[in-house]
Design an enzyme around this catalytic site. Sequence first.
Site, PDB file in Angstrom:
ATOM      1  N   GLU A   6      30.806   0.020  19.268  1.00 11.19           N
ATOM      2  CA  GLU A   6      29.537   0.722  19.488  1.00 11.19           C
ATOM      3  C   GLU A   6      29.734   2.015  20.281  1.00 11.19           C
ATOM      4  OE1 GLU A   6      30.026  -2.438  20.009  1.00 11.19           O
ATOM      5  OE2 GLU A   6      28.583  -3.573  18.823  1.00 11.19           O
ATOM      6  N   GLY A  32      39.577  -1.551  21.799  1.00  5.08           N
ATOM      7  CA  GLY A  32      40.067  -0.173  21.848  1.00  5.08           C
ATOM      8  C   GLY A  32      38.941   0.710  22.345  1.00  5.08           C
ATOM      9  N   HIS A  33      39.142   1.338  23.467  1.00  9.14           N
ATOM     10  CA  HIS A  33      38.108   2.189  24.033  1.00  9.14           C
ATOM     11  C   HIS A  33      38.583   3.633  23.992  1.00  9.14           C
ATOM     12  CE1 HIS A  33      36.609  -1.357  26.701  1.00  9.14           C
ATOM     13  NE2 HIS A  33      36.583  -1.607  25.421  1.00  9.14           N
ATOM     14  N   GLN A 216      34.682  -6.163  22.322  1.00  3.84           N
ATOM     15  CA  GLN A 216      34.177  -6.655  21.030  1.00  3.84           C
ATOM     16  C   GLN A 216      32.638  -6.561  21.008  1.00  3.84           C
ATOM     17  OE1 GLN A 216      36.922  -8.780  22.517  1.00  3.84           O
ATOM     18  NE2 GLN A 216      38.009  -7.144  21.514  1.00  3.84           N
TER      19      GLN A 216
END
Length: 417
Positions: A6, A32-33, A216
């Site tokens: 998001e 994964g940011h 997630q």
Amino acid sequence: MQWGDEGKGKIVDLLIPDYDINVRFQGGNNAGHTVKFGTQHFALHLIPSGILHEGKICVLGNGMVIDPEALTSEMEHLRSRGIRMDGNLFISDRAQLILPHHKLLDKAREDSLKERSIGTTGRGIGPSYESKIFRYGLRTGDLQDRDVMKMKLDKLIPALSGLLEKVYGVTSPGVEETIQFLDTYMESILPHLADTAVLINSMGQIGRSILFEGAQGTMLDVDHGTYPFVTSSNCTVGGVLTGSGASPHLLGSIMGVLKAYTTRVGGGPFPTELKDKFGDKLRSRGNEFGTTTGRPRRTGWLDLVAARYAVMLNGINQIALTKLDVLDDFEEIPICTKYRLKGTVVESPPAADKAMAKVSPDFDHLPGWAEQTTSVTRYEDLPANARHYVEYIEDFLKVKATIISTGPRREETIVRN
Ligand code: IMP
């Protein structure tokens, strides 16, 4: 609030200046940011994005599964970019480790499931959580005592190797080889180990503010998501407590991160999925390719049935609405407000994955705004139809969007309250 991706990395990065501590409580390097500011671009997988801010304490909680190799390389990468990690990064001594065997198992299982495969990230996440629940997992704290580590590996490795060999015909490292593997990473991990539950609660008691950062998404939660097409942890708010040891009294505001449309990576039901030119357009405009695996993400219109479920499960009292600008170039924007299953209206996602795969979405069709909103920083400067889109979501979910993101960079944000 959806199936992950998001754009939470940016939101955490934006909020963190107001907090003292940044905690991750579940998952591992399946996450994964992406954080972008100025000309800098960081892709983080395990370490909370607070690490990019001087003076913040970052915690990897007990509910996480940690791949020592991935953690070490992330730390080395950050250090090489000038990020300091001494006295500001704490790793729970109760987190589970991901061993090479877990990764091999993840892959072998996925291959054997064929068209029913989950589409995991292949990082060994599920198998490591399995070892935890089987009660023979190796925890970070076990690395501190060689005898304990050896004793535990003597039990764990034959069990995992046996499964790999007998069921999947895959050979895997023995105990000595695994110890050698772990030895490579001792130096980078051991100095950071701590009882992080004590740390978090004592900080909370003296009034330090804590930002718990989920990974997630609600619909990937092992209990509440689209099981079995989920990850193996509790990504919903309950995971904050079990995965960090924080007292429930420390919980304050709960912000849900909601993308203005929907994406999902991997297999499983996705009611509003688009397999047409609109889906392709969302993918290319939104750059919907995985940060962790590079896989193209499946795309679809906003699903307010799933979002309402996320609001309920998590007690969300404010929303960060992300990637609004991706919708700039659509004449009309459908929003899913209910599901139908065999003609009957369904108000929340059904439990059975077969039923969830069969629901058909009912859409309200909102007018697009056909105007660029990228980089807009004031709500009043959004086109009327874009504001209408935001307010429609707020009315439906009965939650205010206090942050609206209009581009990947820190600066490209509307803060309303
Ligand atoms: P696992 O977490 O690698 O076991 O993968 C299980 C499911 O969760 C797969 O469908 C993955 O694509 C999905 N998944 C895991 N992590 C993320 C994430 O950070 N974003 C989006 N999907 C994820």
